[in-house]
Design a protein around this motif. Structure first.
Motif, PDB file in Angstrom:
ATOM      1  N   SER A 111       0.790  -1.588  -0.423  1.00  0.00           N
ATOM      2  CA  SER A 111       0.385   0.063   0.142  1.00  0.00           C
ATOM      3  C   SER A 111       0.758   1.391   0.079  1.00  0.00           C
ATOM      4  O   SER A 111       0.525   2.112  -0.604  1.00  0.00           O
ATOM      5  N   ASN A 112       2.089   1.111   0.194  1.00  0.00           N
ATOM      6  CA  ASN A 112       2.796   2.442   0.567  1.00  0.00           C
ATOM      7  C   ASN A 112       3.213   2.846  -0.655  1.00  0.00           C
ATOM      8  O   ASN A 112       4.088   1.440  -1.446  1.00  0.00           O
ATOM      9  N   PHE A 113       3.665   3.340  -1.271  1.00  0.00           N
ATOM     10  CA  PHE A 113       3.732   3.958  -2.509  1.00  0.00           C
ATOM     11  C   PHE A 113       5.081   3.664  -3.183  1.00  0.00           C
ATOM     12  O   PHE A 113       6.107   3.954  -3.843  1.00  0.00           O
ATOM     13  N   TYR A 114       6.323   4.466  -2.094  1.00  0.00           N
ATOM     14  CA  TYR A 114       7.851   3.860  -2.800  1.00  0.00           C
ATOM     15  C   TYR A 114       8.316   2.749  -2.661  1.00  0.00           C
ATOM     16  O   TYR A 114       9.211   2.752  -3.351  1.00  0.00           O
ATOM     17  N   GLN A 115       8.081   1.869  -2.348  1.00  0.00           N
ATOM     18  CA  GLN A 115       8.182   0.668  -2.622  1.00  0.00           C
ATOM     19  C   GLN A 115       9.852   0.134  -2.711  1.00  0.00           C
ATOM     20  O   GLN A 115      10.349  -0.983  -3.276  1.00  0.00           O
ATOM     21  N   ILE A 116      10.243  -0.043  -1.098  1.00  0.00           N
ATOM     22  CA  ILE A 116      11.229   0.200  -1.034  1.00  0.00           C
ATOM     23  C   ILE A 116      10.772  -0.845   0.546  1.00  0.00           C
ATOM     24  O   ILE A 116       9.820  -0.838   1.192  1.00  0.00           O
ATOM     25  N   SER A 117      12.198  -0.914   1.063  1.00  0.00           N
ATOM     26  CA  SER A 117      12.375  -1.525   1.855  1.00  0.00           C
ATOM     27  C   SER A 117      11.843  -1.415   3.106  1.00  0.00           C
ATOM     28  O   SER A 117      11.031  -2.171   4.416  1.00  0.00           O
ATOM     29  N   TYR A 118      12.247  -0.026   4.229  1.00  0.00           N
ATOM     30  CA  TYR A 118      11.643   0.327   5.287  1.00  0.00           C
ATOM     31  C   TYR A 118      10.474   0.531   5.220  1.00  0.00           C
ATOM     32  O   TYR A 118       9.749   0.510   5.946  1.00  0.00           O
ATOM     33  N   PRO A 119       9.900   0.958   4.116  1.00  0.00           N
ATOM     34  CA  PRO A 119       8.403   1.459   4.494  1.00  0.00           C
ATOM     35  C   PRO A 119       7.966   0.729   4.256  1.00  0.00           C
ATOM     36  O   PRO A 119       6.566   0.208   4.576  1.00  0.00           O
ATOM     37  N   GLY A 120       8.365  -1.252   3.122  1.00  0.00           N
ATOM     38  CA  GLY A 120       7.312  -2.241   3.520  1.00  0.00           C
ATOM     39  C   GLY A 120       7.604  -2.784   4.784  1.00  0.00           C
ATOM     40  O   GLY A 120       6.409  -3.157   4.689  1.00  0.00           O
ATOM     41  N   TYR A 121       8.735  -2.609   5.958  1.00  0.00           N
ATOM     42  CA  TYR A 121       8.961  -3.222   7.200  1.00  0.00           C
ATOM     43  C   TYR A 121       7.661  -3.036   7.624  1.00  0.00           C
ATOM     44  O   TYR A 121       6.861  -3.691   8.556  1.00  0.00           O
ATOM     45  N   ASN A 122       7.628  -1.560   7.510  1.00  0.00           N
ATOM     46  CA  ASN A 122       6.776  -0.284   8.605  1.00  0.00           C
ATOM     47  C   ASN A 122       5.232  -1.159   8.601  1.00  0.00           C
ATOM     48  O   ASN A 122       4.690  -1.292   9.434  1.00  0.00           O
ATOM     49  N   GLU A 123       4.498  -1.535   7.049  1.00  0.00           N
ATOM     50  CA  GLU A 123       3.561  -1.411   6.513  1.00  0.00           C
ATOM     51  C   GLU A 123       3.572  -2.645   6.997  1.00  0.00           C
ATOM     52  O   GLU A 123       2.019  -2.936   7.783  1.00  0.00           O
ATOM     53  N   GLU A 178      -2.408 -23.316  -4.556  1.00  0.00           N
ATOM     54  CA  GLU A 178      -2.051 -22.588  -4.905  1.00  0.00           C
ATOM     55  C   GLU A 178      -3.260 -21.241  -4.907  1.00  0.00           C
ATOM     56  O   GLU A 178      -4.139 -21.717  -5.528  1.00  0.00           O
ATOM     57  N   ASN A 179      -3.306 -20.052  -4.464  1.00  0.00           N
ATOM     58  CA  ASN A 179      -5.090 -19.702  -4.450  1.00  0.00           C
ATOM     59  C   ASN A 179      -4.971 -19.211  -6.102  1.00  0.00           C
ATOM     60  O   ASN A 179      -4.443 -17.860  -6.049  1.00  0.00           O
ATOM     61  N   LYS A 180      -5.651 -19.390  -6.929  1.00  0.00           N
ATOM     62  CA  LYS A 180      -6.636 -19.065  -8.554  1.00  0.00           C
ATOM     63  C   LYS A 180      -6.998 -18.272  -9.468  1.00  0.00           C
ATOM     64  O   LYS A 180      -7.410 -17.738  -9.536  1.00  0.00           O
ATOM     65  N   ALA A 181      -8.327 -18.294  -7.454  1.00  0.00           N
ATOM     66  CA  ALA A 181      -9.309 -16.935  -7.330  1.00  0.00           C
ATOM     67  C   ALA A 181      -8.528 -15.766  -7.628  1.00  0.00           C
ATOM     68  O   ALA A 181      -7.544 -15.353  -7.244  1.00  0.00           O
ATOM     69  N   PRO A 182      -9.325 -15.154  -7.971  1.00  0.00           N
ATOM     70  CA  PRO A 182      -9.080 -13.513  -8.040  1.00  0.00           C
ATOM     71  C   PRO A 182      -9.242 -12.113  -7.378  1.00  0.00           C
ATOM     72  O   PRO A 182     -10.159 -12.648  -6.293  1.00  0.00           O
ATOM     73  N   ALA A 183      -8.114 -12.183  -6.861  1.00  0.00           N
ATOM     74  CA  ALA A 183      -8.481 -11.722  -5.437  1.00  0.00           C
ATOM     75  C   ALA A 183      -7.431 -10.171  -5.094  1.00  0.00           C
ATOM     76  O   ALA A 183      -6.144 -10.080  -5.950  1.00  0.00           O
ATOM     77  N   GLN A 184      -7.709  -9.253  -4.708  1.00  0.00           N
ATOM     78  CA  GLN A 184      -6.307  -8.602  -3.791  1.00  0.00           C
ATOM     79  C   GLN A 184      -6.447  -8.690  -2.583  1.00  0.00           C
ATOM     80  O   GLN A 184      -7.458  -8.114  -1.713  1.00  0.00           O
ATOM     81  N   LEU A 185      -5.257  -8.540  -2.148  1.00  0.00           N
ATOM     82  CA  LEU A 185      -4.988  -8.854  -0.722  1.00  0.00           C
ATOM     83  C   LEU A 185      -3.224  -7.537  -0.780  1.00  0.00           C
ATOM     84  O   LEU A 185      -2.983  -7.271  -1.686  1.00  0.00           O
ATOM     85  N   TYR A 186      -3.292  -7.199   0.048  1.00  0.00           N
ATOM     86  CA  TYR A 186      -2.017  -5.970   1.088  1.00  0.00           C
ATOM     87  C   TYR A 186      -1.519  -6.661   1.991  1.00  0.00           C
ATOM     88  O   TYR A 186      -2.083  -6.467   3.085  1.00  0.00           O
ATOM     89  N   GLN A 187      -0.401  -5.680   1.644  1.00  0.00           N
ATOM     90  CA  GLN A 187       0.721  -6.050   2.735  1.00  0.00           C
ATOM     91  C   GLN A 187       0.304  -5.148   4.201  1.00  0.00           C
ATOM     92  O   GLN A 187       0.754  -6.143   5.216  1.00  0.00           O
ATOM     93  N   LYS A 188      -0.783  -3.814   4.534  1.00  0.00           N
ATOM     94  CA  LYS A 188      -1.095  -3.302   5.517  1.00  0.00           C
ATOM     95  C   LYS A 188      -1.649  -4.865   6.106  1.00  0.00           C
ATOM     96  O   LYS A 188      -2.076  -4.171   7.443  1.00  0.00           O
ATOM     97  N   GLN A 189      -2.680  -6.177   5.629  1.00  0.00           N
ATOM     98  CA  GLN A 189      -3.270  -6.658   6.327  1.00  0.00           C
ATOM     99  C   GLN A 189      -2.805  -7.646   6.940  1.00  0.00           C
ATOM    100  O   GLN A 189      -3.535  -8.522   8.253  1.00  0.00           O
ATOM    101  N   ILE A 190      -1.323  -7.657   7.106  1.00  0.00           N
ATOM    102  CA  ILE A 190      -0.686  -8.703   7.592  1.00  0.00           C
ATOM    103  C   ILE A 190      -0.661  -8.038   9.590  1.00  0.00           C
ATOM    104  O   ILE A 190      -0.164  -9.572   9.995  1.00  0.00           O
TER     105      ILE A 190
END
Length: 374
Positions: free
Chosen positions: A110-122, A327-339
């Motif tokens: 969900s973070n738009f920087y798409q690098i490590s620190y923002p990713g782990y924060n999310e 393996e989930n083959k159904a159309p879906a959208q998950l986000y990192q922030k849900q973890i």
């Protein structure tokens, strides 16, 4: 267009973990949780195996014949199992995998920087912070889920993290968080260290780490394995960095080897927890990555907001609280922030955030089972 989107999102995005997110009346269920990350590992290799265009290009792969002997097959299902045998022979049968975009099954940051620190924060706060825009070693002002869990009496001394990247003491704000964290070139501290850990500490003491932001994933893993055996944590984070290091070094063969080694080490950790009564039958592994990488041949090694494919991630679950969906083959959208919210849910803790993975991914958690801390 991207700049306008960024400016708009700056006004509405923020970290979602607040002081009231975990409720004091929560009764933990006794479950154990391991969160594992492969830094910057692409969904393309996870679901399709080695990329022939990169494998056969000497600019990216030093010895194509050797690496094809290890990882190549014309059938993508065979070659992905060669690269990641634990994922495809064990998790795919007993757990679940999400993020194969060939089926419209999408996982994203969900973070738009798409690098490590923002990713782990999310991942660990359940939200994004537009002010965290780089990998600079600045103490994170956002509280993370490991910190919340470790503050609960039932988890005192039972939360720990081992990571290869030396930025994690800042990402988790170690001075404030309170749980045990070992990262980068640090030696493992504590009483009654095993002879094996003492030897690993000796290796670190004699290594030239002056310009290295990460240590070898194998040292991180062996130290983590030793800690799990000695301390039996209830909640544990293990962060590998080899795939991202190899990507930035533009070494596709080393990138593949790092992924294969991480798969083997995760399998070894899984076998360990299945052999210990404290973990057998009540432990879940949640495995993911902090960001994707470039989707094209000439951008695969890079990532970030301006590199297409960098927000594309994946997730995997296996264990007592994960349904065997394969393996989930159904159309879906998950986000990192849900973890982050899912971490709490898996332990029987309730959060006010709705950012959790779909409940269809999980088995029901027993509501009133008291936590037995060794």
């Amino acid at each position: 267009m991207k700049l306008g989107l960024v400016l708009g999102l700056l006004l509405c995005w923020g970290s979602t973990l607040g002081s009231g997110d975990l409720r004091t009346e929560d009764v933990p269920t006794g479950q154990n949780l391991f969160v594992i990350t492969l830094d910057g590992f692409r969904w393309q290799e996870l679901f399709n195996g080695a990329d022939s265009a990169l494998l056969n290009d000497p600019e990216w792969t030093a010895d194509a014949d050797y690496n094809k002997a290890l990882y190549w097959d014309n059938d993508p299902e065979v070659r992905r199992a060669r690269l990641m045998p634990f994922f495809w022979n064990v998790i795919a049968r007993k757990g679940q995998l999400h993020g194969n975009r060939a089926y419209g099954n999408n996982c994203n940051t969900s973070n738009f920087y798409q690098i490590s620190y923002p990713g782990y924060n999310e991942i660990f706060t359940g939200g994004t912070d537009p002010l965290i825009s780089s990998n600079a070693k600045v103490h994170n002002g956002n509280k993370n889920m490991l910190e919340y869990i470790s503050a609960m009496p039932a988890y005192a001394g039972k939360v720990a993290a081992f990571a290869s990247w030396d930025a994690f003491p800042y990402i988790f704000n170690r001075e404030r968080s309170g749980f045990y964290l070992n990262a980068g070139p640090e030696a493992v501290q504590g009483e009654s260290l095993s002879k094996g850990q003492q030897s690993l500490n000796g290796i670190l003491a004699h290594a030239d780490n002056s310009e290295q932001a990460t240590r070898d994933d194998r040292i991180t893993f062996l130290s983590a394995l030793d800690y799990v055996k000695r301390r039996t944590p209830k909640v544990f984070f293990l962060g590998f960095s080899g795939t991202d290091d190899a990507g930035h070094d533009k070494s596709y063969d080393r990138y593949l080897r790092s992924a294969n080694e991480a798969d083997r080490m995760i399998g070894e950790l899984w076998n360990l927890v299945q052999s210990l009564p404290q973990y057998r039958g009540n432990t879940t592994f949640l495995i993911t990555t902090d960001h994707g990488r470039g989707a094209r041949k000439n951008t695969w090694y890079n990532h970030g907001f301006f590199v297409g494919g960098s927000s594309q991630t994946w997730m995997a679950l296996i264990g007592s609280q994960a349904k065997a969906l394969g393996e989930n083959k159904a159309p879906a959208q998950l986000y990192q922030k849900q973890i982050a919210g899912s971490m709490a849910w898996l332990l029987g803790l309730r959060t006010r955030s709705r950012n959790t993975l779909p409940l269809t991914c999980f088995r029901a958690v027993a509501p009133n089972e008291q936590l037995a801390v060794k």
